[in-house]
Write a protein that holds these residues in place. Structure first.
Motif, PDB file in Angstrom:
ATOM      1  N   GLY A  99     -47.054  31.646  16.385  1.00 24.22           N
ATOM      2  CA  GLY A  99     -48.203  30.948  16.953  1.00 24.22           C
ATOM      3  C   GLY A  99     -49.520  31.690  16.853  1.00 24.22           C
ATOM      4  O   GLY A  99     -50.545  31.202  17.343  1.00 24.22           O
ATOM      5  N   SER A 100     -49.535  32.856  16.223  1.00 24.75           N
ATOM      6  CA  SER A 100     -50.774  33.636  16.138  1.00 24.75           C
ATOM      7  C   SER A 100     -51.771  32.966  15.192  1.00 24.75           C
ATOM      8  O   SER A 100     -51.407  32.146  14.347  1.00 24.75           O
ATOM      9  N   VAL A 101     -53.040  33.332  15.349  1.00 21.36           N
ATOM     10  CA  VAL A 101     -54.112  32.696  14.586  1.00 21.36           C
ATOM     11  C   VAL A 101     -54.216  33.321  13.203  1.00 21.36           C
ATOM     12  O   VAL A 101     -54.407  34.537  13.075  1.00 21.36           O
ATOM     13  N   LYS A 102     -54.119  32.484  12.189  1.00 24.84           N
ATOM     14  CA  LYS A 102     -54.351  32.919  10.814  1.00 24.84           C
ATOM     15  C   LYS A 102     -55.830  32.780  10.474  1.00 24.84           C
ATOM     16  O   LYS A 102     -56.428  33.673   9.892  1.00 24.84           O
ATOM     17  N   HIS A 103     -56.413  31.635  10.831  1.00 28.47           N
ATOM     18  CA  HIS A 103     -57.840  31.389  10.628  1.00 28.47           C
ATOM     19  C   HIS A 103     -58.390  30.601  11.817  1.00 28.47           C
ATOM     20  O   HIS A 103     -57.686  29.765  12.404  1.00 28.47           O
ATOM     21  N   GLU A 106     -47.140  33.044   4.252  1.00 29.87           N
ATOM     22  CA  GLU A 106     -46.778  32.740   5.634  1.00 29.87           C
ATOM     23  C   GLU A 106     -46.851  31.240   5.870  1.00 29.87           C
ATOM     24  O   GLU A 106     -47.831  30.584   5.492  1.00 29.87           O
ATOM     25  N   ALA A 107     -45.827  30.687   6.510  1.00 29.21           N
ATOM     26  CA  ALA A 107     -45.811  29.264   6.853  1.00 29.21           C
ATOM     27  C   ALA A 107     -46.738  29.029   8.044  1.00 29.21           C
ATOM     28  O   ALA A 107     -46.627  29.709   9.073  1.00 29.21           O
ATOM     29  N   CYS A 108     -47.650  28.068   7.901  1.00 30.58           N
ATOM     30  CA  CYS A 108     -48.662  27.824   8.926  1.00 30.58           C
ATOM     31  C   CYS A 108     -48.834  26.329   9.161  1.00 30.58           C
ATOM     32  O   CYS A 108     -48.442  25.499   8.338  1.00 30.58           O
ATOM     33  N   VAL A 109     -49.446  25.989  10.289  1.00 32.82           N
ATOM     34  CA  VAL A 109     -49.872  24.621  10.564  1.00 32.82           C
ATOM     35  C   VAL A 109     -51.379  24.636  10.759  1.00 32.82           C
ATOM     36  O   VAL A 109     -51.932  25.536  11.388  1.00 32.82           O
ATOM     37  N   VAL A 110     -52.060  23.631  10.183  1.00 35.45           N
ATOM     38  CA  VAL A 110     -53.514  23.520  10.241  1.00 35.45           C
ATOM     39  C   VAL A 110     -53.881  22.390  11.184  1.00 35.45           C
ATOM     40  O   VAL A 110     -53.444  21.245  10.989  1.00 35.45           O
ATOM     41  N   CYS A 111     -54.672  22.684  12.193  1.00 37.09           N
ATOM     42  CA  CYS A 111     -55.089  21.670  13.158  1.00 37.09           C
ATOM     43  C   CYS A 111     -55.875  20.574  12.438  1.00 37.09           C
ATOM     44  O   CYS A 111     -56.769  20.882  11.637  1.00 37.09           O
ATOM     45  N   PRO A 112     -55.625  19.294  12.723  1.00 37.19           N
ATOM     46  CA  PRO A 112     -56.323  18.215  12.018  1.00 37.19           C
ATOM     47  C   PRO A 112     -57.776  18.044  12.434  1.00 37.19           C
ATOM     48  O   PRO A 112     -58.526  17.347  11.758  1.00 37.19           O
ATOM     49  N   TRP A 113     -58.203  18.658  13.529  1.00 37.19           N
ATOM     50  CA  TRP A 113     -59.573  18.439  14.000  1.00 37.19           C
ATOM     51  C   TRP A 113     -60.572  19.404  13.379  1.00 37.19           C
ATOM     52  O   TRP A 113     -61.580  18.985  12.851  1.00 37.19           O
ATOM     53  N   HIS A 114     -60.322  20.704  13.488  1.00 33.23           N
ATOM     54  CA  HIS A 114     -61.305  21.685  13.012  1.00 33.23           C
ATOM     55  C   HIS A 114     -60.687  22.769  12.149  1.00 33.23           C
ATOM     56  O   HIS A 114     -61.276  23.818  11.940  1.00 33.23           O
ATOM     57  N   SER A 115     -59.460  22.533  11.669  1.00 33.52           N
ATOM     58  CA  SER A 115     -58.801  23.394  10.668  1.00 33.52           C
ATOM     59  C   SER A 115     -58.409  24.773  11.165  1.00 33.52           C
ATOM     60  O   SER A 115     -58.205  25.684  10.362  1.00 33.52           O
ATOM     61  N   SER A 116     -58.296  24.964  12.476  1.00 32.97           N
ATOM     62  CA  SER A 116     -57.695  26.211  12.950  1.00 32.97           C
ATOM     63  C   SER A 116     -56.275  26.306  12.390  1.00 32.97           C
ATOM     64  O   SER A 116     -55.549  25.309  12.350  1.00 32.97           O
ATOM     65  N   THR A 117     -55.878  27.497  11.974  1.00 32.65           N
ATOM     66  CA  THR A 117     -54.603  27.677  11.287  1.00 32.65           C
ATOM     67  C   THR A 117     -53.748  28.678  12.057  1.00 32.65           C
ATOM     68  O   THR A 117     -54.208  29.777  12.376  1.00 32.65           O
ATOM     69  N   GLN A 150     -49.971  16.587  14.316  1.00 32.29           N
ATOM     70  CA  GLN A 150     -50.591  15.750  13.291  1.00 32.29           C
ATOM     71  C   GLN A 150     -51.231  16.578  12.181  1.00 32.29           C
ATOM     72  O   GLN A 150     -51.843  16.039  11.265  1.00 32.29           O
ATOM     73  N   GLY A 151     -51.086  17.891  12.251  1.00 33.44           N
ATOM     74  CA  GLY A 151     -51.701  18.767  11.259  1.00 33.44           C
ATOM     75  C   GLY A 151     -50.876  18.924  10.000  1.00 33.44           C
ATOM     76  O   GLY A 151     -49.766  18.399   9.872  1.00 33.44           O
ATOM     77  N   ARG A 152     -51.430  19.679   9.027  1.00 35.59           N
ATOM     78  CA  ARG A 152     -50.770  19.929   7.744  1.00 35.59           C
ATOM     79  C   ARG A 152     -49.961  21.216   7.810  1.00 35.59           C
ATOM     80  O   ARG A 152     -50.383  22.197   8.417  1.00 35.59           O
ATOM     81  N   LEU A 153     -48.798  21.200   7.172  1.00 41.32           N
ATOM     82  CA  LEU A 153     -48.013  22.410   6.994  1.00 41.32           C
ATOM     83  C   LEU A 153     -48.412  23.045   5.668  1.00 41.32           C
ATOM     84  O   LEU A 153     -48.438  22.378   4.632  1.00 41.32           O
ATOM     85  N   VAL A 154     -48.760  24.331   5.684  1.00 45.80           N
ATOM     86  CA  VAL A 154     -49.225  25.010   4.473  1.00 45.80           C
ATOM     87  C   VAL A 154     -48.587  26.392   4.398  1.00 45.80           C
ATOM     88  O   VAL A 154     -48.072  26.918   5.394  1.00 45.80           O
ATOM     89  N   MET A 155     -48.642  26.964   3.202  1.00 46.36           N
ATOM     90  CA  MET A 155     -48.267  28.358   2.993  1.00 46.36           C
ATOM     91  C   MET A 155     -49.535  29.122   2.659  1.00 46.36           C
ATOM     92  O   MET A 155     -50.249  28.777   1.717  1.00 46.36           O
ATOM     93  N   GLN A 156     -49.861  30.150   3.428  1.00 44.88           N
ATOM     94  CA  GLN A 156     -51.039  30.978   3.176  1.00 44.88           C
ATOM     95  C   GLN A 156     -50.615  32.438   3.166  1.00 44.88           C
ATOM     96  O   GLN A 156     -50.087  32.941   4.166  1.00 44.88           O
TER      97      GLN A 156
END
Length: 285
Positions: free
Chosen positions: A254-258, A237-248, A228-234
């Protein structure tokens, strides 16, 4: 245990909790500093380790006081614990601001107790520096008692409420090695992540052309649904952002960007059979 359970359900402190959490999130935006305070570079929450250093220094001070050891050693341990309490507090408040409300209630009282303990230990050090050894020792004992309450609540927060624990499923225990049929590729929408089940676990599945990315769907931070998260480019790098607390998380591995997550999202290798069925297996790297 009854005290901590009651704190989880108590709404009396929700107003200051909401206000403080909002201030912390507004002032400490997603970026390198916040990631460091969460412990992203280490792959583990940094707050528990820092807290252990201060508590160990203050407990050691009490032991030296009981043994009538050199007062200079006690003052050094007190000062070390006080100085270390600054980054400990910063990391703890950062983690706390990204928790669920029930966890924040316990964490808020944990923070109040530790702040009071820090005040008592600081007063103890000042008294000792003025040559008032007996009052200084009494203040240290009082600080240790209050700090013990804070440590108990911190343990409840970490172990009972699982704050800081890795909430991603341990796929190597739940999914046997080898390839497993998941679903036909034609059943997946293009460019939009969806959830699919593989045995006991739910997966994040993203189709992009003929390529398919598959991760564990539960965010390692607090089990938010990554599909349910957002797909973003940071930073390219193509990433997915968790919809609850914005872990990226990076889609490639699958490594942690943020943060606030510190553990990676489990990644699955994929291949497509001739009949168009997607097969997956737990990543080996």
């Amino acid at each position: 245990m009854a005290l901590a359970d009651r704190l989880e359900k108590s709404k009396g402190l929700d107003r200051p909790i909401r206000a403080l959490a909002k201030v912390v999130r507004r002032r400490l935006r997603q970026g390198r500093l916040r990631d460091m305070l969460h412990g992203v570079p280490l792959g583990e929450p940094v707050h528990p380790s820092l807290a252990t250093v201060s508590l160990g220094c203050w407990l050691s001070t009490a032991v030296l006081d009981l043994a009538n050891a050199d007062p200079r050693a006690a003052r050094l341990l007190l000062a070390t614990g006080i100085v270390n309490a600054l980054p400990t507090t910063a990391s703890g408040v950062t983690d706390w601001s990204m928790l669920h409300r029930e966890q924040q209630r316990v964490g808020f009282v944990h923070m109040l107790a530790n702040t009071a303990a820090l005040g008592l230990f600081t007063a103890s050090l000042l008294a000792r520096l003025r040559g008032q050894e007996r009052p200084g020792r009494m203040l240290s004992y009082a600080g240790l008692a209050v700090g013990g309450l804070g440590a108990y609540l911190g343990g409840h927060l970490a172990h009972r409420q699982a704050a800081g624990a890795n909430h991603a499923p341990q796929v190597t225990h739940l999914v046997p090695l080898g390839w497993h049929d998941l679903c036909p590729i034609k059943d997946l929408p293009e460019g939009r992540p969806v959830a699919r089940r593989l045995g006991y676990i739910q997966l994040f599945v993203l189709r992009q052309g003929d390529g398919v990315t598959v991760l564990g769907d539960r965010c390692p931070h607090l089990a938010g649904p990554l599909h349910q998260g957002r797909l973003v480019m940071q930073d390219g790098e193509a990433c997915v952002v968790c919809p609850w607390h914005s872990s990226t998380f990076r889609l490639k591995d699958g490594s942690v960007k943020h943060g606030p997550a510190t553990a990676p999202a489990p990644v699955f290798e994929t291949r497509i059979r001739r009949d168009g069925t997607i097969q997956v297996r737990p990543g080996l790297t």
